[in-house]
Design a protein around this motif. Structure first.
Motif, PDB file in Angstrom:
ATOM      1  N   PHE A 193      -0.083   1.967  -0.748  1.00 12.83           N
ATOM      2  CA  PHE A 193       0.832   3.056  -0.390  1.00 12.83           C
ATOM      3  C   PHE A 193       0.185   3.965   0.650  1.00 12.83           C
ATOM      4  N   THR A 194      -1.085   4.280   0.440  1.00 16.68           N
ATOM      5  CA  THR A 194      -1.781   5.125   1.410  1.00 16.68           C
ATOM      6  C   THR A 194      -1.841   4.456   2.778  1.00 16.68           C
ATOM      7  N   TRP A 195      -2.073   3.146   2.779  1.00 20.29           N
ATOM      8  CA  TRP A 195      -2.076   2.425   4.054  1.00 20.29           C
ATOM      9  C   TRP A 195      -0.743   2.564   4.774  1.00 20.29           C
ATOM     10  N   THR A 196       0.336   2.366   4.027  1.00 22.54           N
ATOM     11  CA  THR A 196       1.638   2.437   4.691  1.00 22.54           C
ATOM     12  C   THR A 196       1.884   3.849   5.220  1.00 22.54           C
TER      13      THR A 196
ATOM     14  N   THR B 265      -4.772   2.747  -9.556  1.00 21.08           N
ATOM     15  CA  THR B 265      -5.298   3.577  -8.476  1.00 21.08           C
ATOM     16  C   THR B 265      -5.598   4.987  -8.988  1.00 21.08           C
ATOM     17  N   LEU B 266      -6.251   5.777  -8.129  1.00 21.34           N
ATOM     18  CA  LEU B 266      -6.856   7.015  -8.594  1.00 21.34           C
ATOM     19  C   LEU B 266      -5.894   8.063  -9.135  1.00 21.34           C
ATOM     20  N   GLU B 267      -4.614   8.036  -8.711  1.00 22.30           N
ATOM     21  CA  GLU B 267      -3.737   9.083  -9.216  1.00 22.30           C
ATOM     22  C   GLU B 267      -3.634   9.041 -10.736  1.00 22.30           C
TER      23      GLU B 267
ATOM     24  N   VAL C  77       1.558  11.961  -3.862  1.00 15.15           N
ATOM     25  CA  VAL C  77       0.707  10.842  -4.253  1.00 15.15           C
ATOM     26  C   VAL C  77      -0.527  10.657  -3.360  1.00 15.15           C
ATOM     27  N   VAL C  78      -0.371  10.808  -2.053  1.00 14.46           N
ATOM     28  CA  VAL C  78      -1.481  10.418  -1.175  1.00 14.46           C
ATOM     29  C   VAL C  78      -2.792  11.148  -1.475  1.00 14.46           C
TER      30      VAL C  78
ATOM     31  N   PHE D  85       6.671  -0.256  -3.333  1.00 10.42           N
ATOM     32  CA  PHE D  85       6.902  -1.512  -4.043  1.00 10.42           C
ATOM     33  C   PHE D  85       5.577  -2.231  -4.314  1.00 10.42           C
ATOM     34  N   SER D  86       4.666  -2.157  -3.354  1.00 14.55           N
ATOM     35  CA  SER D  86       3.379  -2.826  -3.570  1.00 14.55           C
ATOM     36  C   SER D  86       2.664  -2.252  -4.784  1.00 14.55           C
TER      37      SER D  86
END
Ligand code: HEM
Ligand SMILES: [Cu+2]
Lengths: 648, 99
Positions: A222-225, A531-533, A120-121, A292-293
């Protein structure tokens, strides 16, 4: 080591395992040969440096390890269902809880999370691959051979049996002769190196490879985490590396770092283990918060509430997670000052965690909620995780912890955070991103069956354990007597475990069923994502994005859709895309690591040295490698894009 | 992508850094095994050598001075420092009762 001890003998269960391992291997070899798939396996998987395929391999390994760890768990529950059971003897029970814990945390939770982040990232940040694709393949294969090395222990040489925490002096040569704990030290070391490299790789990827316009504060949650998780990995794993190296010296070369005699300090192991161990539990929970976010905001059709507070609380949690480790051994005797300090820091972690809980709740508020399977896992996470967190705060009170420590109350606590946190997140993420991996959806009906079976089973299994703990049942005991009054709750717990097992089987069936009959995802955006994905096709093209998107908002793709354009691709703007070449070397180097590790486990140093020479050779070859990758031509991109994009 | 990582010149910095690191490591070994100093002095000696080597590697291998992202570097160094202190001082404090 005598040859007669090389293979583990004498247990019907072990013989059954031997047979099934041999049969599986023969089966795999036969299928690959019969369908002439060897070349496919080599070209498409073993040599790949594509982050999406590596992610898929991580997840497949994680599901297999979930099975192995799950079988361990069911065996333990079977033994504990009734008092004075003779199903497992004490030694066998010790081995099983050790492999269960180690496998579930290091070879199930970690690779599942790392697999999802691999897939994902790069897509979320609008990149075509990770910063170091070759290193990424090496990371995966090191993890994989580490896991395999650990997993053969129970049939070759004997399992480790000193707990997943491997406390000294128990884990030392004096009390654990045999090779079992060598496996622990060496296998964790090998896969740990892989994890450390993943941390570095994704940190650089996120910092350096974001699409134009994606500032740090426009990164998906998610990327932040994952960014913060990478920081935790980079700072925590070296401690494990050092601790395991010292353990290996103690076990193989009779040094005295952690022994009782000769100035060794056995408790230092516990100290070092938890300096890594506590950040480690946050390494598996922070990405879960990220998953989850994403899921909550997509299926509530709302922007994530309090994005900045979320970011702040993740950073806060990461910071605090390095200064709480002593809460795992309040009872060791360090004195009031030490215990008070770590008690307070531990309780402080509940604050940023609470902030996040409220953020999710406010994201849900007034949202138009769609109850998909991914969303169900996320909704169930909130109350279940809160139970785990609140009991965590109870454990954090040092004085009270003298009662709770190492009782079933603790077992219930960490399963409530790890299962309701990490495992629920993995399942949510699997359902959510499945179309990106395979191009089809996981069946929702079966998914909901898994959800209800597993979620109810989980509560039935672990909630009674809080009370068993309060009634005095301690962890890691292999049997108990009838007069203690623990039997009814233990029976209930075992029923719950069986339900979870059934839920897992339904999940496996779902994977098979969906591969055959699952709905194809033609749009690339089945959930109306933000988001971009979701701007890519499903499954994602090899190069991810034909043109790199321009980011204008936190929910980049949502913004594109709202402005009426979607993600446009101007064929005129296409340029040849530079991609990294495949390489078999990461795989081969890792095989060498396997043999080096195996040699160390059995103290066959000749084997270890020969294998080490191959490892170094691989590194040298890599240094002189001039392969700069290759270009995908514009024509080929056009062809792929026309096939996968539905023309408007 | 697109950036070219080819080194046109001989990597002197790395070779010198490597040799100096080896020298420092062997010096530490010598101090520990054959110098005959008191335990305290040995400890001080190897810690000093370790810090020296860390700094050396930062400059010779990690290119701290060559990067354009100064802010990230500073945060990173500060945080590493913080963690190192936490791990070392924290362990000593925690384990003081058995020392
Ligand atoms: C509010 C947050 C939390 C607090 C205050 C907390 C507190 C604690 C404390 C004090 C212990 C030690 C208890 C004992 O051994 O007697 C403990 C154990 C544990 N916690 Fe937590 N915890 C929290 C969240 C988490 C999370 C998020 C995870 C993982 C996802 C986690 C995983 C574990 C594990 C695995 C253990 C036991 C390890 C073992 O002994 O084998 N905890 N927790
Ligand atoms: Cu902890």
């Amino acid at each position: 080591m005598k040859w007669s001890e090389f293979f583990v003998t004498g247990e019907p269960l072990i013989y059954a395992a031997d047979v099934s391992i041999v049969l599986t291997v023969i089966g795999i070899v036969f299928i690959l040969t019969y369908f002439k798939k060897w070349k496919w396996l080599w070209d498409e998987w073993l040599t790949t440096v594509d982050h999406k395929k590596i992610g898929v391999m991580y997840i497949i390994s994680a599901v297999l390890m979930l099975f192995r760890g799950g079988v361990d768990a069911l065996l333990m529950r079977a033994q504990l269902t009734a008092p004075n059971m003779k199903f497992l003897d004490s030694q066998h029970y010790n081995e099983i809880f050790t492999t269960h814990g180690t496998i579930m945390i290091l070879f199930m939770a970690m690779p599942f999370i790392i697999g999802l982040m691999n897939i994902v990232v790069p897509l979320q940040i609008g990149a075509r691959d990770v910063a170091y694709p070759y290193l990424n393949a090496l990371s995966f294969w090191l993890f994989f051979v580490g896991a395999m090395l650990f997993n053969i222990a129970f049939v070759i040489g004997g399992s480790p049996d000193a707990g997943w925490t491997a406390y000294f002096p128990l884990a030392g040569n004096e009390f654990s002769p045999g090779v079992g704990n060598n496996y622990y030290a060496v296998a964790l070391q090998i896969s740990g190196i892989g994890t450390l490299m993943t941390g570095i790789n994704f940190l650089v990827t996120i910092l350096k490879m974001r699409a134009p316009g994606m500032t740090l504060m426009r990164m998906p949650m998610f990327t932040w985490t994952i960014l913060i998780t990478c920081v935790l990995i980079i700072f925590a794993f070296p401690v494990l590396t050092v601790a395991l190296a010292l353990m290996t010296f103690d076990r193989l070369f009779d040094t005295q770092f952690f022994t009782m005699a000769n100035g060794g300090m056995s408790m230092l192991w516990a100290n070092l283990f938890w300096i890594w161990g506590h950040p480690e539990v946050y390494i598996v929970i922070l990405p879960s918060f990220g998953i989850f976010s994403e899921v909550v905001s997509t299926f509530a059709r709302k922007r994530l509430f309090g994005y900045k507070a979320m970011v702040g609380s993740i950073v806060g949690i990461a910071f605090l997670s390095f200064i709480v480790w002593v809460h795992h051994f309040f009872t060791m005797g360090a004195g009031a000052a030490v215990n008070s300090f770590f008690s307070i820091t531990t309780m402080a972690i509940a604050i940023p965690t609470g902030v996040k809980i409220f953020n999710w709740l406010f994201t849900l508020r007034k949202g138009r909620i769609r109850f998909t399977t991914a969303m169900l896992w996320s909704l169930a996470f909130i109350p279940n995780f809160v139970i785990g967190g609140v009991t965590g705060v109870m454990l954090a009170m040092a004085a009270a912890d003298y009662q709770y420590h190492n009782s079933y109350f603790l077992i219930a606590h960490f399963h409530y955070v790890l299962i309701a946190g990490t495992v629920f997140a993995c399942f949510a993420g699997l359902h959510y991103w499945y179309p990106k991996m395979f191009g089809h959806m996981l069946n929702e009906r079966l998914g909901k069956w898994t959800f209800w079976l597993f979620m109810i089973g989980f509560n039935v299994c672990f909630f009674p354990m809080y009370f068993l703990g309060l009634m005095g049942m301690t962890r890691r005991m292999y049997t108990y007597s009838a007069g203690l009054g623990w039997t009814p709750l233990n029976v209930v717990a075992s029923v719950g475990a069986a339900l979870m097992g059934i839920g897992f089987l339904v999940l496996c069936y779902n994977i098979y069923y969906s591969a055959r009959y699952g709905e194809r995802d033609m749009t690339g955006d089945p959930w109306d994502g933000r988001t971009l994905e979701w701007a890519t096709s499903s499954p994602v093209a090899h190069y991810n994005f034909a043109v790199i998107p321009e980011v204008k908002d936190l929910d980049a793709y949502w913004e594109m859709k709202k402005s009426g354009k979607g993600f446009e691709m101007d064929e005129e703007k296409l340029k040849p895309i530079h991609m990294p070449s495949n390489s078999g070397r990461p795989f081969l180097i890792s095989i060498a690591f396997f043999f080096a590790g195996f040699g160390l486990v059995f103290k066959w140093f000749t084997l270890a040295i020969i294998a080490a020479v191959f490892i170094i050779l691989g590194l040298i070859l890599r240094s002189f490698d001039d392969d700069d990758g290759y270009y995908i031509s514009v024509d080929e991109i056009k062809r792929t894009e026309r096939l996968t994009r539905k023309e408007a | 992508m697109g950036t070219n990582y080819h080194h046109e010149t001989f990597p002197w910095k790395h070779i010198v850094g490597f040799i100096l690191s080896l020298v420092l490591t062997f010096a530490a070994l010598w101090i520990a095994f054959s110098s005959g100093l008191a335990t305290k002095a040995i400890l001080v000696g190897i810690v000093v050598l370790a810090v020296l080597q860390a700094v050396l590697q930062l400059f010779m291998f990690m290119h701290v001075t060559e990067s354009d992202s100064g802010k990230i570097q500073t945060i990173n160094m500060a945080y590493s420092f913080f963690i190192a202190i936490v791990v070392v001082a924290g362990s000593i404090w925690t384990m003081a009762f058995v020392l």
